[in-house]
Scaffold this motif. Structure first.
Motif, short mmCIF file in Angstrom:
data_model
loop_
_atom_site.label_atom_id
_atom_site.label_comp_id
_atom_site.label_asym_id
_atom_site.label_seq_id
_atom_site.Cartn_x
_atom_site.Cartn_y
_atom_site.Cartn_z
N GLY A 1 0.71 -1.03 0.35
CA GLY A 1 0.00 -0.32 -0.09
C GLY A 1 0.47 1.24 0.23
N VAL A 2 0.06 2.19 -0.54
CA VAL A 2 0.90 3.28 -1.09
C VAL A 2 1.59 4.87 0.89
CG1 VAL A 2 0.88 5.76 -1.59
CG2 VAL A 2 -0.04 4.13 -2.62
N ALA A 3 0.35 3.62 1.76
CA ALA A 3 1.06 4.30 2.76
C ALA A 3 1.62 3.65 4.09
CB ALA A 3 0.05 3.66 4.45
N MET A 4 2.09 2.17 3.85
CA MET A 4 3.28 2.01 4.12
C MET A 4 4.88 2.13 2.90
SD MET A 4 3.21 0.46 6.33
CE MET A 4 4.72 0.17 7.11
N LEU A 5 4.66 3.20 2.13
CA LEU A 5 5.71 4.00 1.44
C LEU A 5 6.77 4.44 2.03
CD1 LEU A 5 7.20 3.89 -1.50
CD2 LEU A 5 5.78 5.43 -2.01
N GLY A 6 5.80 5.72 3.00
CA GLY A 6 7.14 6.48 3.48
C GLY A 6 8.14 5.83 4.64
N VAL A 7 7.34 4.88 5.29
CA VAL A 7 7.98 4.04 6.14
C VAL A 7 9.41 3.28 5.76
CG1 VAL A 7 8.10 2.40 8.08
CG2 VAL A 7 6.50 3.27 7.36
N ILE A 8 9.11 2.48 4.47
CA ILE A 8 10.32 2.55 3.47
C ILE A 8 11.13 3.24 3.01
CG2 ILE A 8 10.77 0.93 1.65
CD1 ILE A 8 7.64 -0.68 2.40
N VAL A 9 10.45 4.06 2.60
CA VAL A 9 11.60 5.03 2.17
C VAL A 9 12.16 5.86 3.61
CG1 VAL A 9 11.66 7.30 1.50
CG2 VAL A 9 10.11 5.13 0.17
#
Length: 607
Positions: A138-146
């Motif tokens: 999901g897009v929401a988890m992209l921030g945590v990964i980056v």
């Protein structure tokens, strides 16, 4: 010489283990190993590049020409704008996130020290990986990964591991880029025709015939595909335009043409949907950070870190070859990239890497300092905030065409035959890396490529030559080179052949071996013990450092010497102790050997 201990001297045909290897490319008239030629110690003339590198390292750098820097920043902005949007669309996220990452690449990474002229932002090389990650988490988890990737990059830079990314096989790097570019091209053929891609790279490739049929049957899809084709053609041919016209970015020209065609009556192609830039910021919350307990999220963070760092530092090396200014400092640059990704992660945007297209445009525009790349981020921010309605006029097909061209440049098909001509082993590594990435995923392909590269290097380092020769009463095995466990099958085959020869004596000459690992040594020792147990005479000459020529060497009369056949050519020697003490003679199972004074057979002479 025939009375010396086998470890006392090394035959003329064997390499001394402690001697440095002879270069493969000596000068024609002065070979490097020739004792009759003194080495040339004259310092080479200082090259222009050496002076430039030192100047870039020690000086503060060239002074900024404000007008040139502003012009260069505008050029980079015009190149970056369609790429930021196109990468976001290809990644399956809102276009605004691509612009936010572009702004961060300019204002954060651009202002940091490390590299002077390379420009950072969302990269096409990570589009497929981001799309796969968004689809799974999901897009929401992209921030945590980056965010996690950015923090890791900062840590790697602080512990000075920036240059470790240079210790990767070029074949793996080129295979990785090709494996990124090929799926990117096929995935963007669908939005180039206003269609939706099926999913995986294999599915996208398999669906091309159906896509062509559907496009031909739909006039509006055909118009969109035409815009994409025009964009690709312009991207390839625009540099050949005469005069100052070619300085205008091809992507900008394609966007202008696309906007013009899309505004014509009767044309209904899909255009970019751009919302509020600030409203698109998605700061990760506690629920997203709780996802760090998921192994898949940790794997994604590591993957993003490795790929983004490698791509940025490889780009830095490429950009350094484009100009004569200050060289990249890899550890500070890695910290700068980490800072950019940390900010991007906090805002929930796309990952950032250095990008070749923007960097080369920056160099070609005459930039000399970090000012141009910093200003380009400011122009991106101002354009997105003040003129968002202009972005909504851009056809998606044009952006897809820009990315198809980027994918082709990443794929670089001309590199495959070039690698085939240069090194077929590396060609195999490069091809396997590409195929595994296409068939599975980026991380799996890179890991497979690294493993294949390591195996290739190990095989080449384990170059072992084993020769066999039968005489009247002796089976000889001569081995030279690096004997590692990878050559065990070859070694075992030679030893078994010597045992099956039916000769009363076996001579194993390993004095030409430069490296003998534990596995091979153990195999040889087991063979010797086994054959001696069968009553055979086994002589083993092991590698070792040479002793001084005048050093005394013990000789011995073995208990089995009377049984030695008269034709052996090895004379009997009485035992002559060289030093007092109880341990001066051999034990009951000791073997003392003599170098054979007879010349080696012709096929061994060069070994």
């Amino acid at each position: 010489m025939s009375g010396m201990h086998a470890r006392g001297r090394v035959p003329a045909h064997a390499r001394i283990p402690d001697a440095p290897p002879v270069p493969d490319f000596p000068a024609p008239n002065a070979p490097a190993h020739s004792p009759t030629h003194a080495p040339d110690i004259t310092p080479p003339a200082t090259s222009r590049m050496d002076k430039t590198a030192r100047a870039g390292k020690n000086a503060k750098g060239p002074k900024a020409d404000l007008a040139t820097e502003i012009t260069a920043s505008l050029v980079v902005f015009l190149v970056a704008l369609p790429l930021c949007i196109g990468v976001a669309v290809a990644s399956g996220v809102p276009a605004e996130l691509g612009i936010i990452s572009g702004v961060i690449g300019g204002l954060v990474v651009g202002a940091a020290r490390g590299s002077t002229l390379q420009v950072s932002g969302p990269a096409a090389g990570l589009a497929a990986l981001v799309a796969e990650t968004v689809l799974e988490h999901g897009v929401a988890m992209l921030g945590v990964i980056v965010l996690g990737s950015g923090i890791l990059q900062i840590v790697l830079g602080l512990v000075r591991l920036g240059r470790i990314f240079q210790a990767i096989s070029l074949a793996v790097v080129q295979g990785m880029l090709a494996g990124i570019g090929l799926p990117l091209m096929f995935s963007q053929l669908y939005p180039m025709s206003d269609s939706k891609a099926p999913g995986t790279p294999i599915e996208n490739m398999a669906g091309i015939p159906g896509l062509i049929a559907d496009t031909v049957a739909n006039p509006q899809a055909l118009i969109a595909a035409g815009l994409g084709v025009v964009t690709i053609v312009l991207s390839f041919l625009w540099k050949k335009m005469p005069g100052p016209v070619k300085k205008i970015p091809a992507a900008l020209v394609a966007v202008g043409i696309g906007i013009g065609v899309a505004s014509l009556p009767g044309v209904d192609v899909k255009t970019l949907q751009v919302g509020n830039l600030l409203a698109s910021v998605n700061v990760p919350g506690p629920n997203e950070f709780a996802g760090l307990a998921d192994v898949g999220i940790i794997t994604a963070i590591l993957t993003f870190t490795v790929i983004a760092s490698a791509e940025s530092l490889f780009t830095a090396a490429a950009v350094d070859r484009m100009h004569s200014g200050p060289r990249t400092r890899y550890n500070p640059e890695l910290i700068a990239q980490g800072a950019g990704n940390t900010v991007a992660g906090i805002l929930g945007a796309l990952p950032i890497t250095a990008v070749v297209a923007r960097s080369s445009a920056n160099v070609q525009a005459g930039a000399k300092t970090r000012l141009s790349r910093t200003l380009h981020g400011l122009w991106l921010l101002a354009f997105a905030l003040l003129l968002p309605q202009v972005l909504a006029l851009i056809p998606i097909a044009v952006l897809a065409g820009v990315l198809v061209h980027s994918g082709w440049k990443l794929f670089a098909p001309e590199e495959f035959p070039k690698m085939w001509r240069q090194d077929r082993g590396e060609f195999a590594v490069m091809t396997l890396t590409t195929l595994v990435i296409v068939a599975t995923a980026l991380l799996e392909g890179v890991l497979f490529g690294l493993a294949a590269g390591i195996v290739l290097a190990a095989l080449r380092m384990s170059q072992t030559v084993i020769k066999q020769h039968l005489e009247e009463d002796t089976a000889k095995v001569v081995m030279a080179g690096n004997a590692t466990f990878l050559r065990l099958p070859q070694l075992i085959e030679a030893l078994e052949a010597a045992a099956e020869a039916g000769k009363p004596r076996i001579r194993l000459d390993l004095t030409g071996v430069t490296h003998l690992d534990h596995a091979c040594r153990n195999q040889v020792e087991e063979f010797v013990a086994q054959q001696r147990g069968f009553g055979l005479r086994v002589e083993l000459l092991m590698p070792g450092p040479a002793k001084p020529v005048g050093a005394p060497a013990p000789v011995v009369d073995l208990s089995g010497e009377q049984a030695r056949p008269t034709g052996s050519g090895l004379p009997r020697r009485p035992y002559a102790p060289t030093a007092p003490g109880p341990a001066q003679g051999p034990g009951p199972t000791a073997e003392w050997f003599y170098l054979d004074t007879r010349p080696m057979p012709e096929e061994y002479a060069s070994r």
